[in-house]
Scaffold this active site. Sequence first.
Site, short mmCIF file in Angstrom:
data_model
loop_
_atom_site.label_atom_id
_atom_site.label_comp_id
_atom_site.label_asym_id
_atom_site.label_seq_id
_atom_site.Cartn_x
_atom_site.Cartn_y
_atom_site.Cartn_z
N CYS A 85 13.09 4.65 -0.06
CA CYS A 85 12.48 3.47 0.64
C CYS A 85 11.81 2.79 -0.26
O CYS A 85 10.86 2.71 -1.08
CB CYS A 85 11.47 4.10 1.55
SG CYS A 85 10.40 2.91 2.42
N GLU A 86 12.14 1.39 -0.27
CA GLU A 86 11.79 0.23 -1.06
C GLU A 86 10.41 -0.14 -0.94
O GLU A 86 9.75 -0.58 -1.83
CB GLU A 86 12.48 -1.06 -1.00
CG GLU A 86 12.27 -1.65 0.00
CD GLU A 86 12.98 -2.88 0.15
OE1 GLU A 86 12.90 -4.05 0.61
OE2 GLU A 86 14.32 -2.92 -0.62
N HIS A 87 9.62 0.35 0.10
CA HIS A 87 8.20 0.23 0.41
C HIS A 87 7.18 1.08 -0.22
O HIS A 87 6.19 0.75 -0.62
CB HIS A 87 8.18 -0.16 2.16
CG HIS A 87 8.85 -1.00 2.83
ND1 HIS A 87 9.23 -0.85 4.00
CD2 HIS A 87 9.30 -2.42 2.45
CE1 HIS A 87 10.21 -1.98 4.11
NE2 HIS A 87 10.30 -2.79 3.25
N HIS A 88 7.94 2.16 -0.21
CA HIS A 88 6.68 3.21 -0.79
C HIS A 88 7.40 4.19 -1.83
O HIS A 88 6.81 5.14 -2.45
CB HIS A 88 6.17 4.20 0.52
CG HIS A 88 5.55 3.62 1.36
ND1 HIS A 88 6.30 3.24 2.52
CD2 HIS A 88 4.42 2.99 1.73
CE1 HIS A 88 5.50 2.71 3.60
NE2 HIS A 88 4.28 2.40 2.88
N GLN A 125 16.94 1.15 5.60
CA GLN A 125 17.91 1.89 6.36
C GLN A 125 18.85 0.83 7.09
O GLN A 125 20.02 0.75 6.90
CB GLN A 125 17.46 2.91 7.28
CG GLN A 125 18.63 3.42 8.09
CD GLN A 125 18.24 4.71 8.99
OE1 GLN A 125 17.12 5.28 8.84
NE2 GLN A 125 19.03 4.95 10.08
N HIS A 132 12.53 9.66 7.56
CA HIS A 132 11.93 8.84 6.31
C HIS A 132 10.62 9.62 6.08
O HIS A 132 9.64 9.76 6.80
CB HIS A 132 11.56 7.66 7.07
CG HIS A 132 12.74 6.62 7.09
ND1 HIS A 132 13.08 5.48 6.32
CD2 HIS A 132 13.52 6.86 8.07
CE1 HIS A 132 14.36 5.12 6.75
NE2 HIS A 132 14.72 5.71 7.63
N CYS A 138 8.19 8.54 4.46
CA CYS A 138 7.14 7.74 4.61
C CYS A 138 6.25 7.84 6.04
O CYS A 138 5.21 7.49 6.10
CB CYS A 138 7.39 6.03 4.21
SG CYS A 138 8.72 5.40 5.30
#
Length: 228
Positions: free
Chosen positions: A119-122, A160, A188, A190
């Site tokens: 995941c590019e956010h976390h 995703q 996920h 996250c």
Amino acid sequence: MNNHMNGEINCDYRTSYSNGTMEMKKSLVQQDVNQRKKEQHDQGKLPALANAYTNILRELGENPDREGLLNTPQRAAKAMQYFTKGYQETVPDILNNAIFDENHDEIVIVKDIDVFSLCEHHLVPFFGKVHIGYLPNKKVVGLSKLARIVEIFSRRLQVQERLTKQIALAINEALQPMGVAVVIEASHMCMVMRGVQKINSRTITSTMHGIFRDDPKTREEFLSLIKQ
């Protein structure tokens, strides 16, 4: 002679077709050159990545010089390079010599393709299954190549929704089929390890192109088959 096992196409290089043999040899040489370039690129970036992980450990309150962590920055850097190796790969490279003329006009489905991404956010993993279907338009692709396309785009920092579209668009561009359908089901971390911590939640995304979008019966056939 071609052997079809587990979705792989194993070519016997003793073929008597000299032109085909020459093209295959050129392809193998190019793949070897690309692999060496990738390895050189990775080696060149490794010290900076390892140093970044050393700083992360230190800022977390750890001692990067203690025995258990001495080689952790180097290992973590190599692992991250592997997790994101899709940045160094392209669809034309992996599809080389794997698209064939074939008068097949029924849906081709490869389902339950394992997928792992970050995941590019976390920068934590999400993982699950990918289901791919396409309706050929005089051309088919080696079945294992569909899994390789998934690998290229999943081995990048992702969300995703975008991953689902990228897989479909890559197949659509390469084969120009009558239609493409992609469904991803994933968990996920996250959401599991942090935040709401809902361990049983799964995210489902889909994208439909061509006849799968325009024809409800074709779309329903695909969705029904991947559920079996």
